[in-house]
Structure formats: structure tokens, C-alpha cells
Write a protein that holds these residues in place. Structure first.
Motif, PDB file in Angstrom:
ATOM      1  N   MET A 119       1.026  -1.145  -0.039  1.00 32.64           N
ATOM      2  CA  MET A 119      -0.397   0.131   0.188  1.00 32.64           C
ATOM      3  C   MET A 119       1.041   1.853   0.050  1.00 32.64           C
ATOM      4  N   ILE A 176       3.484   1.866  -1.382  1.00 28.69           N
ATOM      5  CA  ILE A 176       4.213   1.809  -2.555  1.00 28.69           C
ATOM      6  C   ILE A 176       2.991   2.523  -3.334  1.00 28.69           C
ATOM      7  N   LEU A 216       1.195  16.088 -11.736  1.00 29.54           N
ATOM      8  CA  LEU A 216       0.192  16.379 -12.582  1.00 29.54           C
ATOM      9  C   LEU A 216       0.837  18.261 -12.170  1.00 29.54           C
ATOM     10  N   VAL A 262      -0.492  20.564 -14.753  1.00 29.66           N
ATOM     11  CA  VAL A 262      -1.650  21.878 -14.889  1.00 29.66           C
ATOM     12  C   VAL A 262      -0.396  23.376 -14.974  1.00 29.66           C
ATOM     13  N   SER A 314       0.993  24.439 -17.959  1.00 30.25           N
ATOM     14  CA  SER A 314      -0.123  24.506 -18.836  1.00 30.25           C
ATOM     15  C   SER A 314      -1.052  25.634 -18.715  1.00 30.25           C
ATOM     16  N   SER A 353      31.572   0.263 -39.421  1.00 29.43           N
ATOM     17  CA  SER A 353      29.755  -0.224 -39.623  1.00 29.43           C
ATOM     18  C   SER A 353      29.136   1.183 -39.721  1.00 29.43           C
ATOM     19  N   LYS A 374      32.229   0.594 -34.578  1.00 26.40           N
ATOM     20  CA  LYS A 374      31.700   1.970 -35.512  1.00 26.40           C
ATOM     21  C   LYS A 374      32.213   3.542 -35.124  1.00 26.40           C
ATOM     22  N   GLN A 413      42.116  -5.140 -30.564  1.00 29.59           N
ATOM     23  CA  GLN A 413      41.794  -6.232 -29.786  1.00 29.59           C
ATOM     24  C   GLN A 413      41.961  -7.950 -30.270  1.00 29.59           C
ATOM     25  N   PHE A 453     -11.963  22.567 -14.542  1.00 26.32           N
ATOM     26  CA  PHE A 453     -10.205  23.103 -14.951  1.00 26.32           C
ATOM     27  C   PHE A 453      -9.284  21.928 -14.870  1.00 26.32           C
ATOM     28  N   PHE A 454      -9.736  21.375 -13.234  1.00 29.99           N
ATOM     29  CA  PHE A 454      -7.774  20.335 -13.089  1.00 29.99           C
ATOM     30  C   PHE A 454      -8.858  19.197 -14.575  1.00 29.99           C
ATOM     31  N   SER A 490      -7.453  19.917 -17.670  1.00 30.92           N
ATOM     32  CA  SER A 490      -6.035  20.138 -17.501  1.00 30.92           C
ATOM     33  C   SER A 490      -6.008  18.559 -17.762  1.00 30.92           C
ATOM     34  N   LEU A 491      -6.944  17.892 -17.646  1.00 32.05           N
ATOM     35  CA  LEU A 491      -6.445  15.958 -17.317  1.00 32.05           C
ATOM     36  C   LEU A 491      -6.019  15.550 -18.744  1.00 32.05           C
ATOM     37  N   ILE A 506      -4.095  16.515 -20.933  1.00 32.05           N
ATOM     38  CA  ILE A 506      -2.406  16.347 -20.925  1.00 32.05           C
ATOM     39  C   ILE A 506      -2.684  14.365 -21.986  1.00 32.05           C
ATOM     40  N   LEU A 532      33.421  -3.909 -24.130  1.00 31.31           N
ATOM     41  CA  LEU A 532      34.816  -4.551 -25.024  1.00 31.31           C
ATOM     42  C   LEU A 532      35.759  -4.664 -24.718  1.00 31.31           C
ATOM     43  N   PHE A 533      35.795  -4.714 -23.245  1.00 30.60           N
ATOM     44  CA  PHE A 533      37.124  -4.108 -22.540  1.00 30.60           C
ATOM     45  C   PHE A 533      37.034  -5.481 -21.703  1.00 30.60           C
ATOM     46  N   GLU A 555       8.790  -6.115  -5.458  1.00 26.91           N
ATOM     47  CA  GLU A 555       8.099  -5.109  -4.590  1.00 26.91           C
ATOM     48  C   GLU A 555       6.461  -6.449  -4.823  1.00 26.91           C
ATOM     49  N   MET A 574       3.594  -7.538  -1.431  1.00 24.53           N
ATOM     50  CA  MET A 574       2.679  -7.350  -1.115  1.00 24.53           C
ATOM     51  C   MET A 574       2.141  -9.193  -1.155  1.00 24.53           C
ATOM     52  N   THR A 576      25.446  -1.919 -30.359  1.00 26.76           N
ATOM     53  CA  THR A 576      26.670  -2.238 -31.174  1.00 26.76           C
ATOM     54  C   THR A 576      28.128  -1.926 -31.001  1.00 26.76           C
ATOM     55  N   ALA A 593      21.344   3.921 -35.631  1.00 25.61           N
ATOM     56  CA  ALA A 593      22.197   4.528 -35.162  1.00 25.61           C
ATOM     57  C   ALA A 593      23.588   4.961 -35.832  1.00 25.61           C
TER      58      ALA A 593
END
Lengths: 372, 304
Positions: free
Chosen positions: A1, A3, A15, A19, A22, A186, A225, A236, B22-23, B26-27, B30, B137-138, B181, B185, B236, B261
Motif C-alpha cells: 500500500m 508504494i 500533474l 497543470v 499548461s 559500421s 563504429k 583486440q 479546470f483540473f 487539464s487532465l 494532457i 568491449l574491454f 515489490e 505484497m 552496437t 544509429a
């Protein structure tokens, strides 16, 4: 709870932030718009500010440009903002007319030239060599490589270091039986373009099977790269071979091979032999890949990097002063600016290349009148 | 006096109503903007990849050659590489993440050691991926290379397997934290009931805790899969970046994210650029599909 309540709290805080964010433009929407147009007008006045020139393109030339441009700034007070976003990006920005000059490691392709719509001048800035680096701890002498051997290695036909073809040109060198591990870039790169163009020129099979470009479909090998990526793979992997920029190889003290040029001489890549490669009869527009040069003392795998500008400099309501500044800057880089090449391991333009570059710059116009 | 008081009250009520409205607006705004953002992502990708879709059609998905010189683009090797590395990574990471989740959730839920362990695992998620690339890599590449020499395969060191190991390490915290978690619970009444019936700790975990926390554990796995699919930089650096189709997990390969990339900055022709964007679209769709499948699985597990 616990959490869930924490999450709720965080969510609520976020929010509230959203708000309030905005609300602000909502309450005074006008001022928000005004400030928006303000910032765009400063951006456009940034480009209209004739004291700052904008450039974009090749990453290869960036270290040289930053040195040259900072020296030029000391001399003239002119600021040059160069973004090293890659040749392709530079060409795109020039096409969109958002920069004064681009820089590319390859001449425009037909498709790119078509998109530009108007003539674009290619002015060579300097040249760079691509060296063949290898990792053979047992071999103390500098390895010699012929075009034929290089192409067959990259085609996957020569697979061992003690292959008869490699041994034949390296008499007296004890070659190990290690398998050859091929490394290539690459990422799309002008270095790859110079290297594959060279292979196309010296090997017909490569030309038909693979071709040349900033990225190609490699028949063999692993990709790294950037120069550092390829260099890392070579360092290497025992038995590794790869191509990297001369400047990078020198700074990182990597072993690199002598390559046989068109005249049959084995040439050590360095600044002198790279400059020599461009000291040949050049076409008037300078659009040439230098690979497999005719020069007897020239290193065969090298290429120019070109600054790109529109031939007709009056576009987008540019002032004549701005156009003049661009041309003057480039004139300086091909003359006095060349002194900074050596220290950064770039090859300065050969006398032949400087003459060609001068003539190209002189053909730049403003309202059809020459600028120089 | 009464009137004034009433007015104030009414004013306050109006203010409250206005604030509520208003609240709420806006919700909604968003929430809508997020929706619009996702849709415009998709639209941009579709529009920009139109030239390549037109030119290559379905061949784009099944083609085995990626040749920018000949303008032939087939994404099959990269699709394969992406799925292979991600699922292999998941396979490697699950035992670790579940073990950590059970350990921290059930055996050591409190105390400085537990906190320390928990924080270090969360730190794994916070390390930038390029650092994993360097480390891979190393450190990892030489290790894998010596393993490959022992196994008698070509000792590249880099490749699908190395990337999967790096990815596995990177995604462990996602499944582990969520799993922890969820395990915490589990109502203690259930556990105590099992203990009172004479169940051992292992039996409680197997028969009570895991079934109860199943959906949470699966959700964590799904989250980590999503992370693995899109990871670019670290992969990569150690995957070998070749467009050849890998024949074994020790061969070099390539993933969709790393091709984008790598090649985006210098993609010169418009078909090339468009193909790279279509590659992005395919990656986007693969992620969506896997997410949907995962949600379905979680639903089935929880309703059972």
C-alpha cells in the motif's frame, strides 16, 4: 500500500507541475506567442548576422576546421559555427539553405545535385589518407600490401596471413598462420567511401560484387563504429586487419602497411605521400576520387574533403557582404589556412590542387557578377 | 450579515466548481497530448517510409541483403538479430532477476544489507548504456573470446552472444525490482496459513508466493524485454555490425536499432533514408506486438 500512495503522490506532483505548466501559457497566451516569435526572429537574425557564418558537414575535417576557424576569427573577427554532423547531413542542410557552406568527403551524387537544383561548387579543403592497419604481434617489419592482395582479403579469398600471395610480396617476413579477421566501419563514413572506391578501381570483382559508397554490403568481416571502433577491433583481435584514417592511426601509434601504388612503388602513408597523391592533373571542377593516383610517389588510398557552396551566392536575401565573407574565408583556408594541416595530420593541398581550388572559387558569383 | 456570509459561501462553491472543471480539462488535455504524440510518431514513420514501402514492398521484411550501393534493402538479418539478442538476454536474465526478487522480497526484506543490495541493483539500471558498451568491449569480449577458443568456434569475441550477456545485465533490475515489490505484497495471512500446515520455506515460495506474484513477475519480464529490444549503444559496440545472417549465437550480427544509429547520418540517397525510417517503423511495430502479446499472457496468468 505504501508504494501505491507514494506513486500516487509522485503522480499528483507531476500533474500539478503539468497543470501549472499548461496554465501559464493559457493565462497569457498572447505573451507566450510573442516570446515564441521573438525567439524565431533571433534565430533568423542569427543567420542574417553577417559576423557569423554557418557551416555543417563532414566529421573528418572537423578538427582542422575548428583550428582554422579559430585562427581566422583572431585575424578577422568573423565567427564560423561549424556543426560536424556528417557529410550527408551537411549536404541536406545546404540543400535546405540553412547553412552558408557544407562540407563533404565525397562529391555530390547525381540525386543530391538534382535536389540542389542549381550549380554547387566543390572546393577541396585538404586531403586525408586511409591506412591499412593490422595486428600481427609476431611481425616486426612493416607489412607490404598490394592492391590485389587487399581486395582478395576483403573479398574473403585470402583467409590466412601466411597465404602465398602475401608471402610473395613480403619476402623475408615470417608470417603466422593466424586467420585474418577483417574489420570495417559500421557507420556510414567518407572513409569507407574512399576505401571502397579504391578497391573498385583496382579490382573488377569488387566493383561488380560490392561497389563503393559510405556504407556497402560487406562480403566478410565485422563492423566497428567510427575510427575508434575499427581500431579497437584490430587491437583486440590477433590477426585483425582494418582501414582507418591516417590521423587516427598516427595518434594512436598503430601499425600500418605500405601499399603498392599504380607505378608499382610501395608507399608508406604519411602527410607528404598523401599530398603527393593529389599533385596530378585534376579536373577543373576538382570532383575526383584520388584513389589509385598516377603520382609515382603518391599514397594510393586517399581523398579530398570539399567545402560546398552555391555558385550563385545571392539566394534567400543574403547580403553581398555575407557572400563575400564566405568566399574570403574559403580563399584563406586553401592558402594561409593550410599551415595548420600538418600539425593535425591532414595532408595540405598540393600545388596543383590549390590552383584548381582558386579557379573554382573565382567562379562564385553574386547577381551573376564574380565575387573575387 | 447572514447575506454576506452566504455570498462568500456561494463564491467559494463557484470557485471550487471552476477548479474542478479546470483540473479535469487539464487532465484530459494532457492525456490527449500523449495520445496525439504516439499517433504522430507512427504517422511520421509511415509517411517518411512511404518511398521505401512503395519501392520494396513486402520484400523489405523478408529480404536477406542490405546493400546501400545497389539500393536493395532487406531487413531480415536485423530483425533476426534483434529478436535473437533480446530473447537470449531475457533467458539469461530471468534466473537472476527472479532469484534477486525472491531473496529481497522474502528472505531479506529489511536491514542494511537488503537496502545495500537493492540500491546496487537499482544502480545497474542507472548506468548509461555506453558504459556497458565499453565494459563489454574491454572485459567481456576477451572473456567470450577465450570461451570461443575452448569451444572451437571462430574467436571473434564480439557477436550475438556477447550482446545478449550485456543486455541481460542491463535488464536485470527491471524484472527484479518489480518482482520484489510484488513478492512483498503477498498477504502474510496466506503465507502463515501455509506455514501452519507444515510447509517449508521453499514450499511456501513455490506454492503460495510465486503463484500470487506471477502477474507482477511477468510484467517485469515484459518491461525488461521492451528495454532489450530498443537498446542501441551497448549492442552496437559489441555485436559486430555485419549484415550477414548469423549461423550460430557466436557469430557477429546486427540489430535494427544499431543499424539505424550507425547509418542514419550518412544515408545519402532518399530510398536509403526512407528504408532506415521504415526499419524504425518495423522496430516500433515489433515492440508494440510483443507488448500486446505480453499483456495477453499476463491477463491469462492473473485470471486463471
Amino acid at each position: 500500500m505504501k508504494i501505491i500512495t507514494t506513486i500516487k503522490n509522485v503522480f499528483f506532483a507531476a500533474l500539478l507541475l503539468g497543470v501549472t505548466g499548461s496554465i501559464t501559457p493559457g493565462c497569457n497566451g498572447n505573451s507566450g506567442k510573442e516570446s515564441g516569435s521573438d525567439s524565431t526572429s533571433t534565430a533568423s537574425s542569427g543567420t542574417n548576422d553577417d559576423k557569423t557564418l554557418l557551416g555543417a558537414g563532414s566529421t573528418f575535417v572537423y578538427p582542422l576546421f575548428s583550428k582554422q576557424f579559430s585562427e581566422y576569427n583572431k585575424l578577422t573577427g568573423l565567427k564560423i559555427n561549424y556543426q560536424s554532423i556528417g557529410s550527408g547531413g551537411g549536404i541536406l542542410q545546404l540543400t535546405n539553405k540553412t547553412v552558408d557552406f557544407g562540407d563533404s568527403d565525397a562529391p555530390l551524387t547525381e540525386e543530391q545535385a538534382q535536389k540542389m537544383g542549381v550549380p554547387v561548387l566543390h572546393i577541396p579543403m585538404c586531403s586525408g589518407a586511409v591506412v591499412i592497419s593490422y595486428n600481427l604481434p609476431e611481425v616486426k617489419d612493416t607489412l607490404k600490401i598490394s592492391p590485389e592482395v587487399l581486395a582478395e582479403i576483403y573479398l574473403g579469398k585470402i583467409t590466412k596471413w601466411n597465404d602465398a600471395k602475401i608471402a610473395a610480396i613480403n619476402a623475408g617476413v615470417k608470417l603466422p598462420a593466424t586467420p585474418i579477421v577483417i574489420a570495417h566501419r559500421s557507420d556510414g563514413s567518407g572513409t569507407t567511401n574512399i576505401f571502397t572506391d579504391y578497391l573498385c578501381k583496382v579490382n573488377d570483382e569488387w566493383k561488380t560484387k560490392v561497389g563503393k559508397g559510405t556504407s556497402v554490403n560487406w562480403p566478410q568481416g565485422i563492423g566497428g563504429k567510427g575510427n575508434e571502433g575499427v581500431a579497437g577491433l584490430i587491437k583486440q583481435t590477433p590477426g585483425g586487419i582494418g582501414y582507418i584514417e591516417l590521423a587516427y592511426a598516427v595518434q594512436n601509434k598503430m601499425a600500418y602497411a605500405k601499399v603498392q601504388n599504380k607505378s608499382g612503388n610501395y608507399i608508406t602513408p604519411n602527410i607528404a605521400s598523401t599530398s603527393a597523391a593529389s599533385n596530378v592533373q585534376l579536373p577543373a571542377d576538382s570532383k575526383i576520387f584520388l584513389g589509385n593516383t598516377d603520382a609515382a610517389d603518391g599514397y594510393p588510398i586517399s581523398g579530398f574533403t570539399w567545402a560546398l557552396i552555391y555558385q550563385e551566392q545571392n539566394y534567400n536575401n543574403r547580403s553581398q557582404e555575407r557572400a563575400q565573407n564566405v568566399v574570403k574565408l574559403l580563399w584563406w583556408t586553401i592558402h594561409d589556412g593550410q599551415q595548420f594541416c600538418q600539425g593535425l595530420n591532414y595532408a595540405p593541398l598540393s600545388p596543383a590542387a590549390v590552383t584548381v581550388a582558386e579557379n573554382i572559387l573565382k567562379s562564385a558569383t553574386f547577381n551573376a557578377k564574380p565575387l573575387m | 450579515m447572514m447575506n454576506v456570509w452566504k455570498n462568500v459561501k456561494i463564491k467559494r462553491a463557484f470557485h471550487q466548481i471552476r477548479m474542478e472543471k479546470f483540473f479535469k480539462t487539464s487532465l484530459v488535455l494532457i492525456a490527449l497530448s500523449i495520445l496525439i504524440l504516439v499517433i504522430s510518431f507512427l504517422l511520421t514513420l509511415v509517411v517518411q517510409s512511404m518511398p521505401s514501402i512503395k519501392a520494396l514492398g513486402f520484400g523489405f521484411l523478408v529480404g536477406k541483403t542490405w546493400d546501400p550501393v545497389a539500393n536493395v534493402y532487406g531487413t531480415y538479418p536485423f530483425l533476426l538479430g534483434t529478436l535473437l539478442t533480446s530473447f537470449l538476454a531475457l533467458l539469461i536474465s530471468i534466473p537472476f532477476s527472479f532469484a534477486i526478487a525472491i531473496f529481497l522480497g522474502e528472505y531479506f526484506p529489511r536491514g542494511w544489507f537488503s537496502e545495500f543490495l537493492k540500491n546496487s541493483i537499482e544502480l545497474i539500471a542507472a548506468v548509461p548504456s555506453v558504459i556497458y558498451g565499453f565494459w563489454g568491449l574491454f572485459v567481456l569480449v576477451p572473456l567470450v573470446r577465450s570461451l570461443e577458443i575452448k569451444l572451437g568456434v571462430t574467436p571473434y569475441g564480439i557477436g550475438i552472444f556477447t550482446s545478449s550477456v550485456i543486455l541481460a545485465i542491463m535488464i536485470i533490475p527491471y524484472a527484479a525490482s518489480l518482482g520484489r515489490e510484488m513478492i512483498r505484497m503477498v498477504p502474510s495471512s496466506l503465507k502463515e496459513a501455509a506455514y501452519s500446515l507444515g510447509a517449508t520455506r521453499y514450499e511456501v515460495i513455490r506454492a503460495v508466493i510465486l503463484p500470487y506474484a506471477k502477474s507482477g513477475l511477468m510484467a517485469g519480464v515484459l518491461l525488461s524485454l521492451g528495454r532489450a529490444l530498443g537498446e542501441t549503444m551497448a549492442v552496437t559496440m559489441v555485436i559486430g555490425n555485419t549484415s550477414l545472417i548469423p549461423k550460430s549465437i557466436f557469430d557477429p550480427g546486427n540489430t535494427m536499432a544499431s543499424v539505424i544509429a550507425n547509418e542514419f547520418t550518412e544515408a545519402a540517397s532518399s530510398l536509403y533514408l526512407s528504408s532506415l525510417i521504415e526499419l524504425g517503423l518495423v522496430l516500433f511495430l515489433v515492440t508494440v506486438v510483443i507488448n500486446l502479446i505480453g499483456k495477453r499472457i499476463i491477463k491469462r496468468f492473473t485470471t486463471e
